[in-house]
Design an enzyme around this catalytic site. Structure first.
Site, PDB file in Angstrom:
ATOM      1  N   HIS A 242      24.699   5.526 -33.118  1.00  0.00           N
ATOM      2  CA  HIS A 242      24.126   4.459 -33.936  1.00  0.00           C
ATOM      3  C   HIS A 242      24.675   4.529 -35.358  1.00  0.00           C
ATOM      4  O   HIS A 242      24.678   5.585 -35.970  1.00  0.00           O
ATOM      5  CB  HIS A 242      22.605   4.567 -33.930  1.00  0.00           C
ATOM      6  CG  HIS A 242      21.929   3.434 -34.612  1.00  0.00           C
ATOM      7  ND1 HIS A 242      20.810   3.607 -35.374  1.00  0.00           N
ATOM      8  CD2 HIS A 242      22.211   2.100 -34.660  1.00  0.00           C
ATOM      9  CE1 HIS A 242      20.423   2.441 -35.855  1.00  0.00           C
ATOM     10  NE2 HIS A 242      21.268   1.517 -35.432  1.00  0.00           N
TER      11      HIS A 242
ATOM     12  N   ASP B 245      45.017  -5.544 -37.371  1.00  0.00           N
ATOM     13  CA  ASP B 245      46.304  -6.148 -37.076  1.00  0.00           C
ATOM     14  C   ASP B 245      47.385  -5.066 -37.138  1.00  0.00           C
ATOM     15  O   ASP B 245      47.103  -3.902 -37.433  1.00  0.00           O
ATOM     16  CB  ASP B 245      46.584  -7.314 -38.024  1.00  0.00           C
ATOM     17  CG  ASP B 245      46.576  -6.928 -39.499  1.00  0.00           C
ATOM     18  OD1 ASP B 245      46.969  -5.792 -39.844  1.00  0.00           O
ATOM     19  OD2 ASP B 245      46.189  -7.775 -40.325  1.00  0.00           O
TER      20      ASP B 245
ATOM     21  N   HIS C 288      39.617  -6.391 -49.768  1.00  0.00           N
ATOM     22  CA  HIS C 288      40.526  -5.713 -48.841  1.00  0.00           C
ATOM     23  C   HIS C 288      40.692  -4.239 -49.221  1.00  0.00           C
ATOM     24  O   HIS C 288      40.781  -3.374 -48.341  1.00  0.00           O
ATOM     25  CB  HIS C 288      41.878  -6.426 -48.814  1.00  0.00           C
ATOM     26  CG  HIS C 288      42.790  -5.942 -47.735  1.00  0.00           C
ATOM     27  ND1 HIS C 288      42.452  -5.945 -46.406  1.00  0.00           N
ATOM     28  CD2 HIS C 288      44.044  -5.431 -47.792  1.00  0.00           C
ATOM     29  CE1 HIS C 288      43.455  -5.463 -45.682  1.00  0.00           C
ATOM     30  NE2 HIS C 288      44.433  -5.135 -46.508  1.00  0.00           N
TER      31      HIS C 288
ATOM     32  N   TYR D 139      45.034 -10.293 -42.601  1.00  0.00           N
ATOM     33  CA  TYR D 139      43.612  -9.928 -42.684  1.00  0.00           C
ATOM     34  C   TYR D 139      42.858 -10.051 -41.360  1.00  0.00           C
ATOM     35  O   TYR D 139      41.644 -10.247 -41.352  1.00  0.00           O
ATOM     36  CB  TYR D 139      42.917 -10.721 -43.793  1.00  0.00           C
ATOM     37  CG  TYR D 139      43.582 -10.523 -45.120  1.00  0.00           C
ATOM     38  CD1 TYR D 139      43.375  -9.364 -45.852  1.00  0.00           C
ATOM     39  CD2 TYR D 139      44.446 -11.478 -45.636  1.00  0.00           C
ATOM     40  CE1 TYR D 139      44.013  -9.160 -47.073  1.00  0.00           C
ATOM     41  CE2 TYR D 139      45.084 -11.282 -46.858  1.00  0.00           C
ATOM     42  CZ  TYR D 139      44.864 -10.123 -47.562  1.00  0.00           C
ATOM     43  OH  TYR D 139      45.498  -9.923 -48.768  1.00  0.00           O
TER      44      TYR D 139
END
EC number: 5.4.99.62
Length: 139
Positions: free
Chosen positions: A20, A28, A106, A128
Site C-alpha cells: 500500500h 516513455d 517534470h 511527457y
C-alpha cells in the site's frame, strides 16, 4: 505459464510485491532512469510497446489509489493525457474508488521516480508520456 495479462517476469513480480502506497513508474523511452532503480525495460523499438498499451496492461493487474503526472503533459501531449485520464476514470469505476491525479513539475516528477519500486520503460516516443501509479488495496 500465467493466465493473466502480464507475462513479463520482472513486471509481474514488481506488481505482485507492491505494498500500500508504494509506487510504480511507467515511462516513455526518454525519461532518465536512475542507476539505483529497478529498471524494467520493455522498449523494443520506437512505439513498441506504446505508453498506453503498457498502462492498460499494468492497470489490469494493479489496484491504483492515485496517480502523479508531470504538468507539462497538459500542453505538450494532450492526446495522451486525454486517453490516460479516460482510462483512469474507467479504472476507478471498475475498482470502485476514486483515483485522484496530481500534477507536478517534470523536475519534481523525475525526483519522485527515485522512490518507485520499479520504473517500466515503454517504447513510447512522445513527450511527457510518464505516470507514477500509487498502489492501493482492493479491500
Amino acid at each position: 505459464m500465467k493466465k493473466t495479462t502480464i507475462i513479463n517476469a520482472q513486471l509481474s513480480y514488481a506488481i505482485a510485491t507492491l505494498g500500500h502506497t508504494e509506487t510504480l513508474t511507467l515511462c516513455d523511452a526518454g525519461l532518465p532512469i536512475p542507476n539505483s532503480s529497478n529498471r524494467i525495460d520493455l522498449a523494443l523499438t520506437k512505439g513498441i510497446p506504446s505508453f498506453l498499451e503498457t498502462l492498460y496492461a499494468v492497470t489490469s493487474e494493479m489496484f491504483v489509489e492515485r496517480a502523479i503526472l508531470a504538468s507539462e503533459i497538459k500542453e505538450k501531449n494532450p492526446e495522451i493525457l486525454t486517453a490516460l485520464l479516460a482510462h483512469l476514470s474507467q479504472l476507478a469505476t471498475k475498482q470502485g474508488n476514486q483515483i485522484p491525479v496530481e500534477f507536478v513539475s517534470h523536475e519534481k516528477f523525475k525526483k519522485l521516480t527515485h522512490d518507485s519500486k520499479g520504473i517500466v520503460r515503454s517504447g513510447e516516443c512522445s513527450p511527457y508520456a510518464n505516470i507514477i501509479l500509487v498502489s492501493g488495496v482492493p479491500f
